[in-house]
Enzyme design. Structure first.
Site, PDB file in Angstrom:
ATOM      1  N   TRP A 169      -4.055   0.721  -6.358  1.00 47.22           N
ATOM      2  CA  TRP A 169      -4.103   1.094  -4.945  1.00 47.22           C
ATOM      3  C   TRP A 169      -5.553   1.391  -4.567  1.00 47.22           C
ATOM      4  O   TRP A 169      -6.233   2.183  -5.207  1.00 47.22           O
ATOM      5  CB  TRP A 169      -3.242   2.321  -4.665  1.00 47.22           C
ATOM      6  CG  TRP A 169      -3.334   2.767  -3.236  1.00 47.22           C
ATOM      7  CD1 TRP A 169      -4.124   3.761  -2.724  1.00 47.22           C
ATOM      8  CD2 TRP A 169      -2.649   2.187  -2.122  1.00 47.22           C
ATOM      9  NE1 TRP A 169      -3.961   3.854  -1.368  1.00 47.22           N
ATOM     10  CE2 TRP A 169      -3.059   2.900  -0.963  1.00 47.22           C
ATOM     11  CE3 TRP A 169      -1.722   1.158  -1.989  1.00 47.22           C
ATOM     12  CZ2 TRP A 169      -2.577   2.602   0.300  1.00 47.22           C
ATOM     13  CZ3 TRP A 169      -1.237   0.855  -0.728  1.00 47.22           C
ATOM     14  CH2 TRP A 169      -1.663   1.573   0.404  1.00 47.22           C
ATOM     15  N   ILE A 170      -6.033   0.739  -3.514  1.00 49.94           N
ATOM     16  CA  ILE A 170      -7.393   0.959  -3.024  1.00 49.94           C
ATOM     17  C   ILE A 170      -7.310   1.614  -1.653  1.00 49.94           C
ATOM     18  O   ILE A 170      -6.716   1.056  -0.726  1.00 49.94           O
ATOM     19  CB  ILE A 170      -8.167  -0.366  -2.921  1.00 49.94           C
ATOM     20  CG1 ILE A 170      -8.274  -1.016  -4.310  1.00 49.94           C
ATOM     21  CG2 ILE A 170      -9.553  -0.143  -2.321  1.00 49.94           C
ATOM     22  CD1 ILE A 170      -8.736  -2.447  -4.276  1.00 49.94           C
ATOM     23  N   ASP A 200     -10.407 -18.455  -0.458  1.00 50.34           N
ATOM     24  CA  ASP A 200      -9.670 -18.144   0.774  1.00 50.34           C
ATOM     25  C   ASP A 200     -10.333 -16.940   1.439  1.00 50.34           C
ATOM     26  O   ASP A 200      -9.685 -15.946   1.781  1.00 50.34           O
ATOM     27  CB  ASP A 200      -8.207 -17.850   0.435  1.00 50.34           C
ATOM     28  CG  ASP A 200      -7.316 -17.779   1.677  1.00 50.34           C
ATOM     29  OD1 ASP A 200      -7.786 -18.141   2.778  1.00 50.34           O
ATOM     30  OD2 ASP A 200      -6.148 -17.365   1.556  1.00 50.34           O
TER      31      ASP A 200
END
Length: 288
Positions: free
Chosen positions: A94-95, A196
């Site tokens: 989790w950032i 991307d």
């Protein structure tokens, strides 16, 4: 949509942790995305259909690993990738997102340039992966022109024609481009690409540290990543300036942006319809 009991059970068994809470978060059109609060801490999870998108998260894990090995720019740590029933999931670090500032943009540009210094003997990659929800062929070639034509443009043009989003006239015009393509750029060694790199595929954490997410990696012309950053915004002048200070782009790179962006625009034609076909034709007209 709630996380299924099967996925919850599988995660708790494999992580040896209890899930305390699950909260939906933004995660794109393809996947269900959640913040997992567990007895081991917080994680980010993406879930999709194993039947519809076989191997998608394994490909993403491989792409993140390839970027991580360069020791140039951060990517989220992969905690767990697994399948259960017809569901596939990927659990990541989790950032906590912060706010981008000039210094963060400079770091992103400089670190991307350092990543692009990582090269390979051929254009392509060791395995195929996905661009959005579409399969992306990474068959390796010794020539950039051959790789870009055969593994990028031709498959997307054929798909768009089959969907009746492009016409036989468009095929003819692309054939004209293919003849000219080897003379439109200067060869460089194949660079490791994110693949991307639009504004939604990087994060800046609360300490101002950049992370790349959702890669579609291959080895190609580094201008391809730069071109994608210009399609939908999200990158400022400080980013480009820092990139060019670290690893200057070759003269004429601005004129080639429309060339490399033919591929992501064709992907958008096939995903979202004819509203992108006009832009494909406009970009094509710059070279034929």
């Amino acid at each position: 949509m709630a996380v299924s009991a099967g996925v919850i059970s599988d995660i708790e068994c494999k992580l040896k942790a209890q899930i305390k809470n699950v909260n939906p978060v933004s995660g794109g059109d393809i996947n269900q995305a959640y913040r997992l609060q567990t007895t081991l801490g917080n994680f980010f999870i993406k879930i999709n259909s194993l039947h519809k998108f076989p191997g998608m998260f394994k490909s993403e894990e491989s792409g993140l690993a390839a970027i991580r090995k360069t020791n140039t720019i951060a990517v989220p740590e992969v905690v767990l990738q697994s399948d259960t029933g017809d569901e596939s999931y990927l659990i990541l670090q989790w950032i906590e997102a912060g706010y981008g500032e000039v210094i963060s943009s400079q770091k992103l540009g400089r670190q991307l340039a350092l990543m692009h210094r990582n090269t390979a003997a051929q254009f392509g990659f060791e395995a195929n992966n996905y661009m959005g929800s579409l399969l992306q062929s990474n068959k390796q070639h010794g020539s950039l022109a051959q790789f870009f034509i055969e593994e990028r443009l031709q498959p997307m043009v054929k798909m768009a024609v089959d969907k009746r989003e492009l016409t036989q006239t468009d095929i003819y015009r692309f054939d004209e481009l293919y003849k000219k393509l080897p003379y439109l750029f200067t060869e460089e060694p194949p660079a490791l690409l994110h693949g991307d790199l639009w504004g939604g595929n990087y994060l800046i954490d609360t300490d101002g540290k950049p992370y790349l997410i959702d890669p579609a990696v291959s080895y190609g012309n580094r201008e391809f990543d730069i071109a994608m950053t210009t399609l939908f915004g999200g990158f400022d002048h400080a980013f480009y300036e820092a990139y060019n200070q670290e690893f200057p782009l070759l003269p004429g790179w601005q004129q080639r942006l429309k060339l490399w962006n033919l591929y992501p625009l064709l992907v958008h034609v096939n995903l979202f319809g004819s509203m992108y076909a006009k832009q494909v034709r406009e970009n094509l007209s710059a070279f034929i």
